[in-house]
Design a protein around this motif. Structure first.
Motif, PDB file in Angstrom:
ATOM      1  N   TRP A  50       0.937  -1.559  -0.305  1.00 23.89           N
ATOM      2  CA  TRP A  50      -0.043   0.194  -0.026  1.00 23.89           C
ATOM      3  C   TRP A  50       1.314   1.233  -0.003  1.00 23.89           C
ATOM      4  N   ARG A  53       0.119   6.702  -3.907  1.00 19.35           N
ATOM      5  CA  ARG A  53      -0.201   7.692  -3.702  1.00 19.35           C
ATOM      6  C   ARG A  53      -1.606   8.170  -4.685  1.00 19.35           C
ATOM      7  N   THR A  55      -4.333  11.778  -4.647  1.00 16.72           N
ATOM      8  CA  THR A  55      -4.330  13.173  -4.472  1.00 16.72           C
ATOM      9  C   THR A  55      -5.954  13.840  -5.709  1.00 16.72           C
ATOM     10  N   ARG A  61     -15.775   4.315  -1.545  1.00 18.23           N
ATOM     11  CA  ARG A  61     -14.444   3.473  -1.209  1.00 18.23           C
ATOM     12  C   ARG A  61     -14.905   2.466  -2.496  1.00 18.23           C
ATOM     13  N   VAL A  85      -8.731  -0.598   3.094  1.00 18.56           N
ATOM     14  CA  VAL A  85      -8.280   0.868   2.724  1.00 18.56           C
ATOM     15  C   VAL A  85      -8.483   1.311   3.556  1.00 18.56           C
ATOM     16  N   TYR A  88      -5.024   1.396   5.805  1.00 19.17           N
ATOM     17  CA  TYR A  88      -3.728   1.881   5.479  1.00 19.17           C
ATOM     18  C   TYR A  88      -3.992   3.556   5.397  1.00 19.17           C
ATOM     19  N   ASN A  89      -5.918   4.023   5.381  1.00 19.44           N
ATOM     20  CA  ASN A  89      -5.863   5.722   5.437  1.00 19.44           C
ATOM     21  C   ASN A  89      -6.950   5.546   6.715  1.00 19.44           C
ATOM     22  N   LEU A  92     -10.559   7.763   6.897  1.00 15.32           N
ATOM     23  CA  LEU A  92     -11.283   6.898   6.225  1.00 15.32           C
ATOM     24  C   LEU A  92     -12.483   6.510   7.132  1.00 15.32           C
ATOM     25  N   PHE A  98     -13.487   9.785   0.281  1.00 12.06           N
ATOM     26  CA  PHE A  98     -12.282  10.653  -0.209  1.00 12.06           C
ATOM     27  C   PHE A  98     -12.497  11.603  -0.685  1.00 12.06           C
ATOM     28  N   THR A 103      -4.646  13.342   0.627  1.00  8.07           N
ATOM     29  CA  THR A 103      -3.775  12.479  -0.435  1.00  8.07           C
ATOM     30  C   THR A 103      -3.796  11.031   0.592  1.00  8.07           C
ATOM     31  N   TYR A 104      -4.088   9.942  -0.444  1.00  3.14           N
ATOM     32  CA  TYR A 104      -4.050   8.524   0.628  1.00  3.14           C
ATOM     33  C   TYR A 104      -3.361   7.435  -0.333  1.00  3.14           C
ATOM     34  N   LEU A 105      -3.675   6.242   1.184  1.00  4.00           N
ATOM     35  CA  LEU A 105      -2.368   4.914  -0.051  1.00  4.00           C
ATOM     36  C   LEU A 105      -3.175   4.361  -0.616  1.00  4.00           C
TER      37      LEU A 105
END
Length: 473
Positions: A50, A53, A55, A61, A85, A88-89, A92, A98, A103-105
């Protein structure tokens, strides 16, 4: 000049019965196999991390999955992504939407460093974890503790006899970064379980590897400096489920596809499910798990053994059971009858089907759809291409390497002299299916699930198909 070779037989460890149709490979440095006509470069190993990146994206989701993830990560399902998800974020969790300014992984496939199990260790005593921390973690970056924990038992079977503890008076194999590129040779065992690799005149230090779903994986280091004979024992996994309660064994059937161990997981599972279905309808129906029985047309009559359709598997049932059993998605239209071959008609079946125009592009999971009249008319039969296979099905029918069986099909029911024929699931050759159109139909069309088509296209783009997944001639 001395010819260097290695041969032997692959047998089941529990009863020493030969195992035919087993794909195995010999892996060695590419320089050692250079010049051999059948040598192939070993494709790079990968892992899912993961680290990608994202953006500028706004949405749910599900919308993120459809736009940025689906089809890019092998064997990652929507349900897995939906849950992972969040881990790792963490943002959320509080706001499960989102935002474009955040910025998300996301997951991505990255290569693993190449390494070989060729380093010798002596004089060490301790656990696998202690060995990992002291002798492996820093020396082989990219190799995880979990992978080392499992693989060290494959390369050092003496650990099992010693309670999985290292002993100072024993010698062990540990991983080390590969000094050069690796290559492989492949072969398939014959009816007596025999294999053979001809290697030329130079010695080869390598490893014999076998991976089959119903057996523990085998990895045996070998030094081939003469005409070597090396028998190989495969140990059955202890997780087989009883017939009728899960997907068990189907006689001695197994894939003889030369690239079977390296095919994507869903494709290998599809092949296994299809071979499971070979045999008389009643025997197959009784062996199926409940969720698969529900897909059979004959399930509604199973309570009446005298009914002519009791426990019957129609041709479309066979295809549906194999595909869904592999975890593939069938998005039928609301008007579709999944028991009819017309459900797989490329013009009317559903948007998840695509017709393949290239005549030589046959991959496991492809469908043959037949009909009478013009090609746009109703489909009346469907069969599943799985690649070559050998063995004996659950009703006693034998398939030999010379038979050329590579297609699985359900019943083509016909009557003659008061008897009914064609009510079982059988194997036939692709060439016969195409040339004769089974002797009953005016046309045959080559169809594929879009999910599988996207998979094969992605593999081609990654230059894997040319070395791992040969197309049948």
């Amino acid at each position: 000049m001395l010819e260097v070779s290695i041969q032997g037989r692959v047998v089941r460890a529990t009863d020493l019965q030969p195992l035919s149709g087993v794909a195995l490979r010999l892996v060695a440095d590419s320089t050692a196999l250079a010049g051999l006509p059948d040598a192939q470069p070993l494709p790079p190993r990968t892992q899912v991390r993961w680290t990608r990146r994202l953006t500028g994206f706004a949405g749910t989701r599900w919308e993120c999955w459809k736009a940025h993830v689906e089809g890019r990560i092998p064997d990652l399902s929507w349900q897995q992504f939906r849950d992972q998800v969040l881990a790792y974020n963490p943002a959320l969790r509080d706001e499960p939407i989102f935002r474009a300014d955040a910025t998300y992984l996301l997951p991505e496939v990255t290569p693993l460093p190449s390494y070989t199990w060729t380093r010798h260790l002596t004089g060490f005593a301790g656990t696998r974890r202690e060995c990992w921390e002291q002798h492996v973690a820093a020396q082989v970056p990219g190799l995880s503790w979990e992978r080392f924990r499992d693989e060290v038992l494959r390369y050092n079977p003496q650990l099992n006899a010693d309670g999985r503890l290292f002993r100072p008076y024993r010698s062990y194999l540990l991983p080390e970064p590969a000094a050069c590129e690796r290559a492989l040779l492949q072969c398939v065992t014959d009816t007596s379980g025999a294999y053979y690799f001809k290697l030329g005149s130079e010695p080869v230090v390598g490893e014999l590897q076998i991976e089959l779903e119903e057996y523990l994986p085998l990895a045996m280091p070998v030094v081939v400096n003469d005409q070597i004979t090396q028998p190989l024992l495969l140990y059955p996994r202890s997780t087989a489920t009883p017939a009728g309660r899960g997907w068990g064994r189907s006689g001695t059937l197994r894939s003889a596809h030369p690239a079977y161990p390296y095919l994507p997981f869903k494709v290998r599972r599809l092949i296994d499910r299809a071979l499971f279905l070979l045999g008389d309808d009643t025997a197959v129906f009784d062996a199926l798990p409940p969720e698969a029985r529900a897909l059979c047309y004959g399930a509604r009559f199973a309570h009446d053994p005298d009914h002519p359709h009791s426990k019957e598997l129609l041709c479309a049932d066979v295809v549906s059971i194999a595909l869904t059993g592999a975890g593939l998605r069938l998005d039928w239209l609301s008007t579709t009858n999944p028991h009819l071959a017309d459900a797989y008609h490329p013009d009317r079946g559903a948007p998840h089907l695509v017709e393949i125009e290239e005549p030589d592009d046959w991959q496991p999971g492809d469908l043959l759809v037949y009909g009478r009249g013009d090609p746009a008319s109703r489909a009346e039969h469907v069969a599943l291409y799985v690649g070559p296979f050998v063995g004996v099905d659950r009703s006693g029918r034998a398939y030999h390497p010379g038979d050329g069986a590579d297609v699985v099909e359900g019943s083509i029911r016909r009557h003659s002299n008061g008897a009914t024929y064609g009510t079982g699931v059988s194997g036939v050759s692709l060439a016969r299916c195409l040339q004769s159109k089974r002797g009953l139909y005016a046309w045959v069309r080559h169809v594929r699930l879009r999910e599988l088509d996207a998979l094969w296209q992605r593999l081609r783009q990654e230059h894997i198909a040319a070395t791992e997944i040969p197309t049948p001639k």
